[in-house]
Write a protein that holds these residues in place. Structure first.
Motif, PDB file in Angstrom:
ATOM      1  N   ILE A   1      42.051  27.653  34.713  1.00 35.50           N
ATOM      2  CA  ILE A   1      43.264  28.355  34.266  1.00 35.50           C
ATOM      3  C   ILE A   1      43.570  29.437  35.294  1.00 35.50           C
ATOM      4  CG2 ILE A   1      44.400  29.599  32.394  1.00 35.50           C
ATOM      5  CD1 ILE A   1      42.177  28.606  30.508  1.00 35.50           C
TER       6      ILE A   1
ATOM      7  N   ILE B   1      40.961  33.034  43.308  1.00 27.48           N
ATOM      8  CA  ILE B   1      39.678  32.480  42.851  1.00 27.48           C
ATOM      9  C   ILE B   1      39.865  31.103  42.220  1.00 27.48           C
ATOM     10  CG2 ILE B   1      37.709  32.893  41.301  1.00 27.48           C
ATOM     11  CD1 ILE B   1      37.893  34.602  43.968  1.00 27.48           C
TER      12      ILE B   1
ATOM     13  N   GLY C   1      49.260  31.946  43.358  1.00 25.90           N
ATOM     14  CA  GLY C   1      49.286  33.283  43.958  1.00 25.90           C
ATOM     15  C   GLY C   1      50.287  34.225  43.311  1.00 25.90           C
TER      16      GLY C   1
ATOM     17  N   PHE D   1      45.760  44.619  52.118  1.00 29.20           N
ATOM     18  CA  PHE D   1      44.386  44.547  51.595  1.00 29.20           C
ATOM     19  C   PHE D   1      43.558  45.660  52.232  1.00 29.20           C
ATOM     20  CE2 PHE D   1      43.308  40.428  49.443  1.00 29.20           C
ATOM     21  CZ  PHE D   1      44.558  39.846  49.446  1.00 29.20           C
TER      22      PHE D   1
ATOM     23  N   ALA E   1      40.215  31.627  35.147  1.00 30.72           N
ATOM     24  CA  ALA E   1      40.415  32.521  36.306  1.00 30.72           C
ATOM     25  C   ALA E   1      41.831  33.084  36.230  1.00 30.72           C
ATOM     26  CB  ALA E   1      40.187  31.757  37.607  1.00 30.72           C
ATOM     27  N   SER E   2      42.211  33.505  35.005  1.00 30.37           N
ATOM     28  CA  SER E   2      43.616  33.882  34.792  1.00 30.37           C
ATOM     29  C   SER E   2      43.912  35.345  35.115  1.00 30.37           C
ATOM     30  CB  SER E   2      44.051  33.534  33.364  1.00 30.37           C
ATOM     31  OG  SER E   2      43.276  34.227  32.419  1.00 30.37           O
ATOM     32  N   GLY E   3      42.916  36.087  35.610  1.00 27.85           N
ATOM     33  CA  GLY E   3      43.191  37.442  36.092  1.00 27.85           C
ATOM     34  C   GLY E   3      43.521  38.419  34.972  1.00 27.85           C
ATOM     35  N   VAL E   4      43.964  39.606  35.369  1.00 35.08           N
ATOM     36  CA  VAL E   4      44.281  40.655  34.386  1.00 35.08           C
ATOM     37  C   VAL E   4      45.673  41.249  34.608  1.00 35.08           C
ATOM     38  CG1 VAL E   4      41.868  41.338  34.002  1.00 35.08           C
ATOM     39  CG2 VAL E   4      43.168  42.450  35.825  1.00 35.08           C
TER      40      VAL E   4
ATOM     41  N   ILE F   1      52.524  48.673  41.949  1.00 34.57           N
ATOM     42  CA  ILE F   1      52.744  49.511  43.127  1.00 34.57           C
ATOM     43  C   ILE F   1      54.135  49.155  43.645  1.00 34.57           C
ATOM     44  CG2 ILE F   1      52.006  49.997  45.478  1.00 34.57           C
ATOM     45  CD1 ILE F   1      49.176  49.098  44.614  1.00 34.57           C
TER      46      ILE F   1
ATOM     47  N   SER G   1      45.368  52.229  43.454  1.00 29.56           N
ATOM     48  CA  SER G   1      46.772  51.800  43.346  1.00 29.56           C
ATOM     49  C   SER G   1      47.682  53.024  43.279  1.00 29.56           C
ATOM     50  CB  SER G   1      46.982  50.935  42.100  1.00 29.56           C
ATOM     51  OG  SER G   1      46.347  49.694  42.277  1.00 29.56           O
TER      52      SER G   1
ATOM     53  N   PHE H   1      36.483  44.772  40.844  1.00 29.39           N
ATOM     54  CA  PHE H   1      36.349  43.386  41.310  1.00 29.39           C
ATOM     55  C   PHE H   1      36.873  43.231  42.743  1.00 29.39           C
ATOM     56  CE2 PHE H   1      38.175  39.234  42.116  1.00 29.39           C
ATOM     57  CZ  PHE H   1      37.042  38.455  41.951  1.00 29.39           C
ATOM     58  N   LEU H   2      36.159  42.442  43.524  1.00 27.48           N
ATOM     59  CA  LEU H   2      36.596  42.095  44.884  1.00 27.48           C
ATOM     60  C   LEU H   2      36.544  40.584  45.062  1.00 27.48           C
ATOM     61  CD1 LEU H   2      34.606  44.617  47.124  1.00 27.48           C
ATOM     62  CD2 LEU H   2      37.039  44.689  46.573  1.00 27.48           C
TER      63      LEU H   2
HETATM   64  C1  FAD Z   1      47.285  46.091  44.542  1.00 30.01           C
HETATM   65  C2  FAD Z   1      45.974  45.348  44.600  1.00 30.01           C
HETATM   66  C3  FAD Z   1      45.250  45.336  45.778  1.00 30.01           C
HETATM   67  C4  FAD Z   1      44.034  44.656  45.848  1.00 30.01           C
HETATM   68  N1  FAD Z   1      43.348  44.663  47.021  1.00 30.01           N
HETATM   69  C5  FAD Z   1      42.191  43.988  47.115  1.00 30.01           C
HETATM   70  C6  FAD Z   1      41.465  43.960  48.358  1.00 30.01           C
HETATM   71  O1  FAD Z   1      41.847  44.565  49.356  1.00 30.01           O
HETATM   72  N2  FAD Z   1      40.310  43.236  48.398  1.00 30.01           N
HETATM   73  C7  FAD Z   1      39.817  42.552  47.317  1.00 30.01           C
HETATM   74  O2  FAD Z   1      38.780  41.899  47.428  1.00 30.01           O
HETATM   75  N3  FAD Z   1      40.468  42.593  46.123  1.00 30.01           N
HETATM   76  C8  FAD Z   1      41.630  43.288  45.993  1.00 30.01           C
HETATM   77  N4  FAD Z   1      42.289  43.325  44.782  1.00 30.01           N
HETATM   78  C9  FAD Z   1      41.618  42.814  43.560  1.00 30.01           C
HETATM   79  C10 FAD Z   1      41.602  41.273  43.348  1.00 30.01           C
HETATM   80  O3  FAD Z   1      40.910  40.652  44.385  1.00 30.01           O
HETATM   81  C11 FAD Z   1      42.981  40.666  43.180  1.00 30.01           C
HETATM   82  O4  FAD Z   1      43.544  41.179  41.996  1.00 30.01           O
HETATM   83  C12 FAD Z   1      42.982  39.117  43.127  1.00 30.01           C
HETATM   84  O5  FAD Z   1      44.310  38.684  43.031  1.00 30.01           O
HETATM   85  C13 FAD Z   1      42.173  38.536  41.956  1.00 30.01           C
HETATM   86  O6  FAD Z   1      42.202  37.136  42.040  1.00 30.01           O
HETATM   87  P1  FAD Z   1      42.028  36.178  40.760  1.00 30.01           P
HETATM   88  O7  FAD Z   1      42.160  34.784  41.284  1.00 30.01           O
HETATM   89  O8  FAD Z   1      40.815  36.534  40.012  1.00 30.01           O
HETATM   90  O9  FAD Z   1      43.248  36.509  39.773  1.00 30.01           O
HETATM   91  P2  FAD Z   1      44.820  36.617  39.992  1.00 30.01           P
HETATM   92  O10 FAD Z   1      45.196  36.777  41.408  1.00 30.01           O
HETATM   93  O11 FAD Z   1      45.252  37.670  39.041  1.00 30.01           O
HETATM   94  O12 FAD Z   1      45.373  35.185  39.540  1.00 30.01           O
HETATM   95  C14 FAD Z   1      45.432  34.753  38.204  1.00 30.01           C
HETATM   96  C15 FAD Z   1      46.448  33.626  38.093  1.00 30.01           C
HETATM   97  O13 FAD Z   1      46.393  33.092  36.765  1.00 30.01           O
HETATM   98  C16 FAD Z   1      47.702  32.783  36.314  1.00 30.01           C
HETATM   99  N5  FAD Z   1      47.670  32.790  34.841  1.00 30.01           N
HETATM  100  C17 FAD Z   1      47.471  33.863  34.029  1.00 30.01           C
HETATM  101  N6  FAD Z   1      47.458  33.467  32.733  1.00 30.01           N
HETATM  102  C18 FAD Z   1      47.642  32.117  32.733  1.00 30.01           C
HETATM  103  C19 FAD Z   1      47.720  31.136  31.689  1.00 30.01           C
HETATM  104  N7  FAD Z   1      47.582  31.460  30.405  1.00 30.01           N
HETATM  105  N8  FAD Z   1      47.932  29.844  32.044  1.00 30.01           N
HETATM  106  C20 FAD Z   1      48.052  29.490  33.354  1.00 30.01           C
HETATM  107  N9  FAD Z   1      47.985  30.389  34.381  1.00 30.01           N
HETATM  108  C21 FAD Z   1      47.774  31.678  34.069  1.00 30.01           C
HETATM  109  C22 FAD Z   1      48.549  33.884  36.928  1.00 30.01           C
HETATM  110  O14 FAD Z   1      49.914  33.515  36.998  1.00 30.01           O
HETATM  111  C23 FAD Z   1      47.894  34.065  38.309  1.00 30.01           C
HETATM  112  O15 FAD Z   1      48.486  33.224  39.276  1.00 30.01           O
HETATM  113  C24 FAD Z   1      43.520  43.983  44.693  1.00 30.01           C
HETATM  114  C25 FAD Z   1      44.258  43.997  43.511  1.00 30.01           C
HETATM  115  C26 FAD Z   1      45.474  44.665  43.454  1.00 30.01           C
HETATM  116  C27 FAD Z   1      46.254  44.654  42.147  1.00 30.01           C
END
Ligand code: FAD
Length: 413
Positions: free
Chosen positions: A18, A23, A47, A58, A164-167, A195, A218, A390-391
């Motif tokens: 998801i 990730i 993305g 980043f 992996a739906s993030g926050v 931001i 942020s 988280f990174l």
């Molecule tokens: C401003 C900012 C700067 C950052 N800078 C860094 C950095 O320099 N280095 C670093 O390591 N990390 C950084 N991060 C932290 C982190 O690495 C990122 O947030 C990264 O995008 C997390 O990846 P992710 O795949 O876990 O989740 P996300 O990128 O949040 O992706 C989740 C995906 O899930 C989808 N989704 C959500 N709910 C559903 C659902 N119910 N059904 C289907 N799809 C769904 C969303 O549309 C999204 O595409 C930063 C974060 C922010 C906000």
């Protein structure tokens, strides 16, 4: 990658992810190489969350933001690879890495991208949340996903599920104790919860009275962009409200991430009142927001009930995010009462708390990613719940850990 997966011995198991964030996409790449049939569900487009901060650079370099496997797949496809030591913007990360990687995934017959398809809820076939507790039969009931996409709503079944739906879709609120401030929920565009891209939103911010709330990196990024805006729009007035007393940022000695150190120094200089045009108000939360004829009337309060009032045109809320726990509430998941992240990982993060440098973290190993629900894993930003540290480097290690668990299990069968 395409060649490898067509050669790979399929496990015969269906794995769904998801979220096509960094990730989710990296996990799909790895799972295909392990022989799974992979479906990647994405509510909008790959993305999507990173795209909301595409203008931000980043603070970690390319080397920490991408996997060797991803780089190899793109090199094989003739895509140019940016130098390891450079720091991409969100947009550069998407253009040069994530989107080409998704194109590579699509060439694999064992991969399906279901974009514009939101997962609405998850359970097990013929099993309620309380059924088959600690019973091996539960693992043999496929996961049941209720999804909504261009062709309407339907149920899908899979054997392994990764959330992996993030926050980022769930911003925290401005008021006391994490509640909404009085009047906050009635506001629309006046509260910006990301931001801002100060250049693109010049008309909305230049020359205006802006309240920035929050004391993470942020908020510091936003303050940095607004202080630059003041150089050619000096009437812009910035108030910065934050919960901490004193200087809120830890300046890490010898920080290897120059961007992070720069932001921490800027934040602390503003807190000391050394940056003109930005008024710091520490030790407060937002209690009430009222619409007035000429903007917003905001009441700030400290822990002793002392009030302070400010008149502003815009509020920028950079106060963090929390996970949507409802998505998997029909599964047997043990969540941490403080962070809303899965309990085992949350406990291990708590045990290692106290180190201000999130770069010093590494994955706590496969065991902490296990849930009471068999074959269900939360990876990426959501795995940290409300913890902001988280990174991507951690998420990439988590993928290795989960694949170790899944492939060991397959070998055991
Ligand atoms: C401003 C900012 C700067 C950052 N800078 C860094 C950095 O320099 N280095 C670093 O390591 N990390 C950084 N991060 C932290 C982190 O690495 C990122 O947030 C990264 O995008 C997390 O990846 P992710 O795949 O876990 O989740 P996300 O990128 O949040 O992706 C989740 C995906 O899930 C989808 N989704 C959500 N709910 C559903 C659902 N119910 N059904 C289907 N799809 C769904 C969303 O549309 C999204 O595409 C930063 C974060 C922010 C906000």
């Amino acid at each position: 990658m395409n060649q490898k997966s067509s050669e790979a011995q399929g496990t015969g198991r269906r794995l769904a992810i998801i979220g096509a964030g960094p990730i989710g996409v990296e996990c799909a790449l790895r799972a295909l190489d392990e022989g799974f049939a992979v479906t990647l569900y994405e509510a909008t487009s790959p993305g999507a969350h990173v795209r909301t901060w595409s203008h931000v650079t980043f603070f970690s370099p390319w080397s920490l933001n991408r996997s060797a496997r991803g780089v190899a797949a793109l090199k094989a496809a003739g895509v140019e690879i940016a130098p390891d030591e450079d720091f991409p913007t969100g947009a550069e990360y998407l253009d040069a890495y994530l989107e080409p990687l998704v194109e590579e995934l699509k060439r694999d017959a064992n991969f399906q991208l279901r974009d514009r398809t939101r997962v609405l809820g998850v359970s097990r076939v013929r099993a309620l949340k309380g059924d088959l507790l600690a019973d091996p039969k539960r693992a043999r009931r496929p996961f049941l996903l209720r999804v909504s996409g261009p062709e309407g709503e339907r149920f899908d079944e899979v054997d392994v599920l990764i959330d992996a739906s993030g926050v980022l879709a769930n911003p925290n609120r401005l008021g006391p104790g994490g509640l909404s401030a009085i009047g906050e929920d009635a506001l629309n565009g006046e509260v910006m919860r990301r931001i801002p891209d100060v250049e693109a939103q010049h008309d909305v911010l230049a020359g205006k009275r802006v309240l920035v709330v929050g004391h993470g990196h942020s908020a510091a990024t936003t303050l940095g962009a607004l202080t630059e805006l003041r150089e050619h729009a000096p009437q812009t007035h910035i108030t910065w409200a934050y919960r901490a007393d004193g200087e809120p940022f830890v300046e890490i000695e010898g920080d290897t991430l120059p961007q992070r150190l720069r932001l921490s120094r800027l934040g602390n200089a503003i807190a000391r009142g050394e940056v003109s045009g930005v008024e710091p108000v520490g030790g407060v939360f937002v209690e009430r927001i009222t619409r007035a004829d000429d903007g917003l009337h905001v009441e700030l309060a400290d822990d002793h009930g002392q009030k302070r009032e400010v008149e502003v045109d815009r509020i920028i809320a950079n106060v963090g995010y929390h996970p949507d726990t409802s998505l998997t509430s029909e599964l047997q998941v043990h969540l941490c009462y403080a962070s809303d992240g899965p309990m085992k990982l949350a406990a291990s993060l708590l045990a290692s708390a106290g180190n201000a440098d999130c770069l010093a973290q590494s994955s706590a190993g496969p065991e902490v990613l296990k849930n009471p629900e068999p074959d269900f894993f939360v990876l990426g930003n959501k795995s940290y719940g409300r913890n902001p540290n988280f990174l991507l480097k951690i998420g990439l290690e988590q993928i290795d850990d989960v694949m170790t668990l899944l492939t060991q299990k397959d070998d055991d069968v």
